[in-house]
Design an enzyme around this catalytic site. Structure first.
Site, PDB file in Angstrom:
ATOM      1  N   SER A 140       0.848  -1.202   0.000  1.00 37.28           N
ATOM      2  CA  SER A 140       0.000   0.000   0.000  1.00 37.28           C
ATOM      3  C   SER A 140       0.881   1.248   0.000  1.00 37.28           C
ATOM      4  CB  SER A 140      -0.867   0.016   1.264  1.00 37.28           C
ATOM      5  OG  SER A 140      -1.581   1.235   1.364  1.00 37.28           O
ATOM      6  N   TYR A 153      -2.115  -1.217  10.156  1.00 37.80           N
ATOM      7  CA  TYR A 153      -2.215  -1.450   8.704  1.00 37.80           C
ATOM      8  C   TYR A 153      -0.953  -0.920   8.033  1.00 37.80           C
ATOM      9  CZ  TYR A 153      -4.170  -1.269   3.940  1.00 37.80           C
ATOM     10  OH  TYR A 153      -4.395  -1.450   2.588  1.00 37.80           O
TER      11      TYR A 153
HETATM   12  N1  LIG Z   1      -8.770  -0.255  -1.673  1.00 34.21           N
HETATM   13  C1  LIG Z   1      -7.715   0.502  -1.353  1.00 34.21           C
HETATM   14  O1  LIG Z   1      -7.781   1.748  -1.285  1.00 34.21           O
HETATM   15  C2  LIG Z   1      -6.380  -0.160  -1.109  1.00 34.21           C
HETATM   16  C3  LIG Z   1      -5.242   0.660  -1.072  1.00 34.21           C
HETATM   17  C4  LIG Z   1      -4.006   0.078  -0.842  1.00 34.21           C
HETATM   18  C5  LIG Z   1      -3.920  -1.306  -0.661  1.00 34.21           C
HETATM   19  N2  LIG Z   1      -5.034  -2.071  -0.692  1.00 34.21           N
HETATM   20  C6  LIG Z   1      -4.881  -3.518  -0.502  1.00 34.21           C
HETATM   21  O2  LIG Z   1      -5.396  -4.175  -1.620  1.00 34.21           O
HETATM   22  C7  LIG Z   1      -5.738  -5.518  -1.273  1.00 34.21           C
HETATM   23  C8  LIG Z   1      -7.095  -5.873  -1.829  1.00 34.21           C
HETATM   24  O3  LIG Z   1      -8.073  -5.099  -1.154  1.00 34.21           O
HETATM   25  P1  LIG Z   1      -9.338  -4.461  -1.881  1.00 34.21           P
HETATM   26  O4  LIG Z   1      -9.230  -3.003  -1.736  1.00 34.21           O
HETATM   27  O5  LIG Z   1      -9.540  -5.059  -3.222  1.00 34.21           O
HETATM   28  O6  LIG Z   1     -10.482  -4.911  -0.853  1.00 34.21           O
HETATM   29  P2  LIG Z   1     -11.694  -5.950  -0.963  1.00 34.21           P
HETATM   30  O7  LIG Z   1     -12.326  -5.929   0.367  1.00 34.21           O
HETATM   31  O8  LIG Z   1     -12.531  -5.642  -2.142  1.00 34.21           O
HETATM   32  O9  LIG Z   1     -10.982  -7.352  -1.220  1.00 34.21           O
HETATM   33  C9  LIG Z   1     -10.245  -8.012  -0.224  1.00 34.21           C
HETATM   34  C10 LIG Z   1     -10.540  -9.507  -0.331  1.00 34.21           C
HETATM   35  O10 LIG Z   1      -9.690 -10.197   0.597  1.00 34.21           O
HETATM   36  C11 LIG Z   1     -10.453 -11.236   1.175  1.00 34.21           C
HETATM   37  N3  LIG Z   1      -9.895 -11.638   2.463  1.00 34.21           N
HETATM   38  C12 LIG Z   1      -9.788 -10.884   3.595  1.00 34.21           C
HETATM   39  N4  LIG Z   1      -9.264 -11.605   4.581  1.00 34.21           N
HETATM   40  C13 LIG Z   1      -9.037 -12.851   4.082  1.00 34.21           C
HETATM   41  C14 LIG Z   1      -8.520 -14.064   4.628  1.00 34.21           C
HETATM   42  N5  LIG Z   1      -8.125 -14.137   5.905  1.00 34.21           N
HETATM   43  N6  LIG Z   1      -8.399 -15.133   3.818  1.00 34.21           N
HETATM   44  C15 LIG Z   1      -8.796 -15.074   2.516  1.00 34.21           C
HETATM   45  N7  LIG Z   1      -9.321 -13.975   1.953  1.00 34.21           N
HETATM   46  C16 LIG Z   1      -9.437 -12.884   2.727  1.00 34.21           C
HETATM   47  C17 LIG Z   1     -11.859 -10.654   1.309  1.00 34.21           C
HETATM   48  O11 LIG Z   1     -12.821 -11.669   1.456  1.00 34.21           O
HETATM   49  C18 LIG Z   1     -11.987  -9.855   0.028  1.00 34.21           C
HETATM   50  O12 LIG Z   1     -12.575 -10.623  -0.990  1.00 34.21           O
HETATM   51  C19 LIG Z   1      -5.627  -5.587   0.254  1.00 34.21           C
HETATM   52  O13 LIG Z   1      -4.410  -6.205   0.622  1.00 34.21           O
HETATM   53  C20 LIG Z   1      -5.622  -4.121   0.662  1.00 34.21           C
HETATM   54  O14 LIG Z   1      -4.985  -3.921   1.900  1.00 34.21           O
HETATM   55  C21 LIG Z   1      -6.256  -1.527  -0.920  1.00 34.21           C
END
Ligand SMILES: NC(=O)c1ccc[n+]([C@@H]2O[C@H](COP(=O)([O-])OP(=O)(O)OC[C@H]3O[C@@H](n4cnc5c(N)ncnc54)[C@H](O)[C@@H]3O)[C@@H](O)[C@H]2O)c1
Length: 277
Positions: A140, A153
């Protein structure tokens, strides 16, 4: 012809957001993809919509046996493992340091950092035998700079960045590339609220978070998926140990439009003339 013709991949967190967009793009580009996620219904639905080229496995990425089982599933089903994308995540513990329960500390690091360690650990022996592979993780922008997300985080994501560099240095001689992506704010359920974000939550994110990004907007999951595609493909054949910021400029610094007025206004006397000797 697709960029990933004949390749196989596991994408954790593939049922939603960034992961789901990447699953779609990888399949479109010729890969066979295992969606590994806790959300069974969404994962099955996505896999079914993509036909033979995608499958779903319910996996909790904090459990070692389930992560290694997912890797075994890909190898026994499709014969090889070209890419592991450690992407599953959540927001983790919220609030001030003095009230953060230790249980939430453990859970945050399990989901955001231990999961990445497990993905790398179990991908390594398979990819070493193949003498090829691409390991990608979602870190991130918050892992590069403080003040963008909750304490734990941010620290866990900084850990993902450092683990990426460290493991890249070990596995490089086997032809295995290890990189991570550092997204800025992306419109997904994680950023705007579960289970399905309300329209006003999405609008608030688009308006508030946008101001911090040089591009004056937030990102879309597909924009991260395209970076993952590049890192998984031979187009990135000399790229390893990198934390690739795909963040609309949020880690570059404060956008010009947010600088104080006097810094943005040309002022020949104050700015350009040296003091009299
Ligand atoms: N959305 C943002 O602004 C952003 C920014 C920087 C980084 N991220 C990172 O991107 C990645 C994806 O997140 P996203 O934004 O697409 O969110 P999202 O909530 O749409 O997707 C995350 C997915 O991870 C799954 N998950 C969570 N815990 C789990 C576990 N213990 N075992 C298996 N699956 C699990 C959830 O069920 C979900 O489907 C994450 O690592 C998040 O930290 C997101």
């Amino acid at each position: 012809m697709g960029t990933l013709d004949g390749r196989t991949a596991i994408i954790t967190g593939g049922a939603s957001g960034i992961g789901a967009a990447t699953v779609r793009l990888f399949v479109e580009q010729g890969a066979r993809v295992l969606i590994a996620d806790l959300q069974e219904e969404k994962g099955q639905e996505l896999a079914a919509s993509l036909g033979q080229e995608a499958a779903f496995l319910k996996v909790n990425v904090t459990r070692e046996a389930e992560v290694s089982g997912a890797i075994d599933t890909v190898v026994s089903r499709w014969g090889r493992l070209d890419c592991v994308y450690n992407n599953a995540g959540f927001g983790g513990a919220l609030g001030p340091i003095e009230t953060t329960p230790v249980e939430e500390y453990d859970m945050t690091f399990d989901v955001l950092l231990k999961s990445v360690f497990l993905g790398m650990k179990h991908a390594a022996p398979v990819m070493k035998r193949q003498r090829a592979g691409s390991i990608i993780s979602t870190a991130s922008a918050a892992g590069l700079e403080a003040g963008m997300a909750p304490h734990l985080y941010s620290v866990a994501k900084a850990g993902v960045v450092q683990l990426t560099k460290s493991v890249a240095l070990e596995l490089g001689e086997y032809g295995i590339r290890v990189n991570c992506i550092c997204p800025g704010a992306i419109v997904t359920p994680l950023a705007v609220g579960r289970p399905e974000p309300r329209a006003e939550q999405v609008q608030a994110l688009r308006e508030n978070a946008a101001r911090m990004h040089a591009l004056n907007r937030v990102g879309e999951p597909e924009e991260i998926a395209r970076a993952a595609l590049w890192l998984a493909s031979d187009d990135a054949s000399f790229v390893t140990g990198q934390a690739l910021a795909v963040d609309g400029g949020v880690t570059a610094g404060r956008p010009w439009r947010n600088l104080p007025e006097f810094q943005r206004t040309p002022h020949p006397i104050r700015m350009y003339r040296l003091p009299e000797e």
